[in-house]
Design an enzyme around this catalytic site. Structure first.
Site, PDB file in Angstrom:
ATOM      1  N   ASP A   1      49.325 -39.972 -22.009  1.00 53.13           N
ATOM      2  CA  ASP A   1      48.516 -40.938 -22.748  1.00 53.13           C
ATOM      3  C   ASP A   1      48.961 -40.938 -24.213  1.00 53.13           C
ATOM      4  OD1 ASP A   1      46.494 -42.217 -24.160  1.00 53.13           O
ATOM      5  OD2 ASP A   1      44.864 -41.208 -23.136  1.00 53.13           O
ATOM      6  N   VAL A   2      49.338 -42.093 -24.714  1.00 59.05           N
ATOM      7  CA  VAL A   2      49.812 -42.214 -26.091  1.00 59.05           C
ATOM      8  C   VAL A   2      48.743 -41.752 -27.078  1.00 59.05           C
ATOM      9  CG1 VAL A   2      50.552 -43.874 -27.849  1.00 59.05           C
ATOM     10  CG2 VAL A   2      51.432 -44.048 -25.512  1.00 59.05           C
ATOM     11  N   ASP A   3      47.499 -42.160 -26.850  1.00 60.95           N
ATOM     12  CA  ASP A   3      46.400 -41.812 -27.757  1.00 60.95           C
ATOM     13  C   ASP A   3      46.196 -40.301 -27.809  1.00 60.95           C
ATOM     14  OD1 ASP A   3      44.479 -42.562 -29.572  1.00 60.95           O
ATOM     15  OD2 ASP A   3      43.068 -43.362 -28.114  1.00 60.95           O
ATOM     16  N   ASP A   4      46.115 -39.660 -26.634  1.00 67.47           N
ATOM     17  CA  ASP A   4      45.963 -38.198 -26.593  1.00 67.47           C
ATOM     18  C   ASP A   4      47.124 -37.510 -27.281  1.00 67.47           C
ATOM     19  OD1 ASP A   4      43.708 -37.012 -24.547  1.00 67.47           O
ATOM     20  OD2 ASP A   4      44.236 -39.067 -24.068  1.00 67.47           O
TER      21      ASP A   4
END
Length: 645
Positions: A379-382
């Site tokens: 996940d890019v956000d994580d």
């Protein structure tokens, strides 16, 4: 010179921070990580109940506890007409209500019980079960409650299609991919639930399902809708004549694809719908070994308490650990931060080249997943939030992990300068108009909040060579700012979340505080502060209301959203503003005796207008982060926030 009053206020602030710090530290697990409950609506618990009946693996004790939960969250008559909402205090949702009623009837509730009568009346008044959404109709088809004609045609041969074909599994989002592949197998074989107690829901239909002629109908979202409806009609006639050889080849490829991504006890895609569909598929195939893996992954999502139980949509340990780590770092809790970082390091995916690589060949893996393990779908956000934490921890041993995260984040930037959550350039909007996509969330397009986090990470690192990527991201944010000054929040509720995320990014990226977009954003936040000093926004802001009507307004202020607003204002250089002082006062006033905060309303979103979430950890770490940052800035000379989060 400090006055007695200012000294007293500082002491109160210190006490609030210390209580919150101690509370959050005490909740850290022995190996250094955090994982809080992640709650959705009645849909997932209801589907779990029905899955046990589908498989004839009914745990009556567990189902009784889930029944307590489902009855508790049933909406009141005034706002929900006796049905179930998609979020706390929301309006009745037809599909959610159908599933909840079905589950309660399956676990033994009498249709004549008052709560069932209320629910049934609400469902019939809303058009009956025949008007429920696609996923609900698939669920009912598996139980024989509706014919398979009620479901859109999704030929499993789609897994064989080349890249040039308009619809392939590579063109939809990760969550759609993992849900659809086993569902297409089930639709191909059309199994029937064991349903040992022969539970039926005929009473929820206004028209006999056998007589319904318009399962798929408008209103359509665009001119694509009628086109795809015609295509569905054609496929419905043609599908029985598809070559048996290609069907067998497609089923075999689908099965192999799922097994490759089965992901052990963490499950296919690490999300409930995909895991449940895989469980039913392996059950049909008689594949005991893979069935046991899939079924075990579903069971891992259960939250079982003394008097009630529910099933989570997924688990959130990486996200929770990274967010808690930022709060603890701001509060000066070095040991707990080090333990959190050490837990995160081995969970970075450095080897598996996941589905994300289809559109960015040559990019090396280097991201984190949202869950304990999900190697094909980081996940890019994580990744941005975890890597920012490692960077601020300052230990040289984290340098390689940060470098690999940076490389992956840069490789995942879409051509418009922004970032999506799991894929790059996943924005073929015509696919959101196929009959299967009535939820409107088949894709993973770039969003403002994820883009802001990536900009924050790259800007916090400060590499000169990353400046072009940062500038392209800032240009995207400038283009997507709403006329009122806010930004949309795709993964958190909603405009407060988006605006906070962007303000943090702009600040650390060096955008001047007097830039017009910063001024508009802070003016919007100030205008949305409530009388009690807090901020609140509910998920109606994702609905059909005119722009601005729900922006920043809810029935009450929330600790998590107040913290977001404060963090945004402080990032924009407004630490000394009276509104910030009032917001800090609100957080102190509603802090619990144990040092933490609680909130009943939902604070996040899975799919806008379809699926909402409540992160139980949000009111634990965001207020601590805001209070601690406020204290640090008051003690500084320049009032400058140096971090991107």
């Amino acid at each position: 010179m400090k006055t007695a009053k200012s000294l007293e206020m500082n002491a109160i602030l210190d006490n609030s921070i210390e209580l919150a710090r101690a509370s959050l530290t005490a909740e850290q697990r022995t190996d250094g990580h955090y994982c809080y409950e992640l709650e959705a609506d009645a849909t997932i618990p209801a589907e779990y109940v029905l899955l046990e009946h589908y498989l004839d693996r009914i745990d009556d004790g567990l189902q009784a506890k889930i029944g307590v939960y489902l009855r508790r969250i049933q909406g009141d008559y005034e706002t929900c007409q006796g049905g179930w909402p998609l979020f706390h205090g929301g309006k009745m949702d037809l599909s959610c209500s159908v599933k909840a009623y079905f589950a309660l009837k399956a676990l033994g509730d009498s249709p004549q019980a008052p709560h069932m009568v209320r629910a049934r009346k609400a469902i019939l008044a809303a058009g009956g079960a025949e008007r429920s959404n696609v996923f609900t109709r698939f669920q009912m088809a598996l139980f024989g409650a509706v014919p398979w004609e009620a479901c859109p045609v999704i030929p499993i041969e789609a897994v064989l299609m080349p890249d040039w074909f308009p619809f392939t599994m590579r063109k939809v989002s990760y969550w759609s991919r993992t849900v659809m592949v086993p569902l297409m197998f089930l639709a191909s074989r059309k199994p029937l639930a064991r349903n040992p107690r022969n539970i039926r829901i005929d009473e929820l239909f206004r028209t006999n399902p056998a007589e319904v002629k318009d399962w798929i109908r408008g209103p359509y979202k665009s001119a694509w809708g009628p086109v795809f409806k015609v295509l569905d009609d054609v496929l419905r006639v043609a599908e029985p004549f598809f070559p048996k050889g290609s069907r067998a080849k497609a089923e075999a490829k689908a099965r192999d694809w799922i097994i490759e991504r089965l992901n052990g006890e963490d499950g296919l895609g690490a999300i409930y719908p995909a895991m449940a569909n895989a469980t039913m598929m392996f059950d049909y195939l008689g594949d005991k070994d893979n069935f046991d893996i899939a079924w075990g992954s579903v069971r891992k999502l259960l939250v079982v308490k003394e008097d009630e139980a529910y099933c989570q949509p997924c688990l959130s340990p990486v996200w929770d650990t990274a967010l808690a780590g930022h709060a603890l770092a701001e509060a000066g809790e070095a040991q707990a931060v080090a333990e959190a970082c050490d837990w995160l390091i081995p969970r970075q995916e450095l080897n598996v080249v996941g589905d994300w690589a289809d559109n960015t060949p040559g990019t090396r893996p280097g991201g984190w997943a949202f869950q304990y393990n999900n190697p094909h779908y980081p996940d890019v956000d994580d990744t941005a939030v975890a890597a920012m934490l490692l960077h601020r921890a300052g230990d040289p041993k984290y340098a390689e992990a940060i470098s690999r995260a940076r490389e992956w984040i840069i490789g995942m930037q879409s051509t418009n300068g922004a970032w999506g959550a799991f894929d790059i350039n996943n924005d073929r909007q015509y696919l959101n108009h196929i009959p299967f996509a009535d939820h409107g969330a088949l894709l993973d397009p770039p969003t403002e909040d994820v883009s802001a986090r990536c900009i924050s990470f790259l800007a916090q690192l400060g590499y000169t060579e990353d400046r072009p990527a940062i500038e392209r991201g800032i240009a995207y944010l400038r283009e997507t700012q709403k006329p009122d000054g806010s930004w949309f929040g795709r993964w958190g509720t909603n405009y407060i979340y988006g605006t906070w995320s962007v303000l943090c990014a702009l600040n650390v990226a060096g955008v001047a505080h007097n830039d017009p977009m910063m001024i508009k954003a802070t003016a919007w936040l100030l205008a949305k502060q409530r009388e009690d000093g807090g901020w609140g926004e509910d998920n109606e802001s994702y609905g059909d209301a005119p722009p601005g009507e729900f922006h920043g307004h809810a029935a009450e202020s929330l600790p998590s959203q107040t913290a977001w607003a404060l963090l945004g204002l402080m990032a924009a250089g407004m630490t000394d503003h009276e509104a910030v002082k009032r917001g800090i006062g609100y957080l102190q006033a509603v802090q619990g005796e144990d040092g933490s905060w609680k909130e009943a309303p939902y604070n996040a979103v899975g799919f806008p207008r379809v699926f909402y979430l409540k992160y139980h950890g949000y009111p634990r770490f965001f207020p601590l982060l805001a209070l601690s940052r406020y204290k640090q800035l008051l003690a500084s000379n320049d009032r400058v926030v140096k971090y991107g989060f």
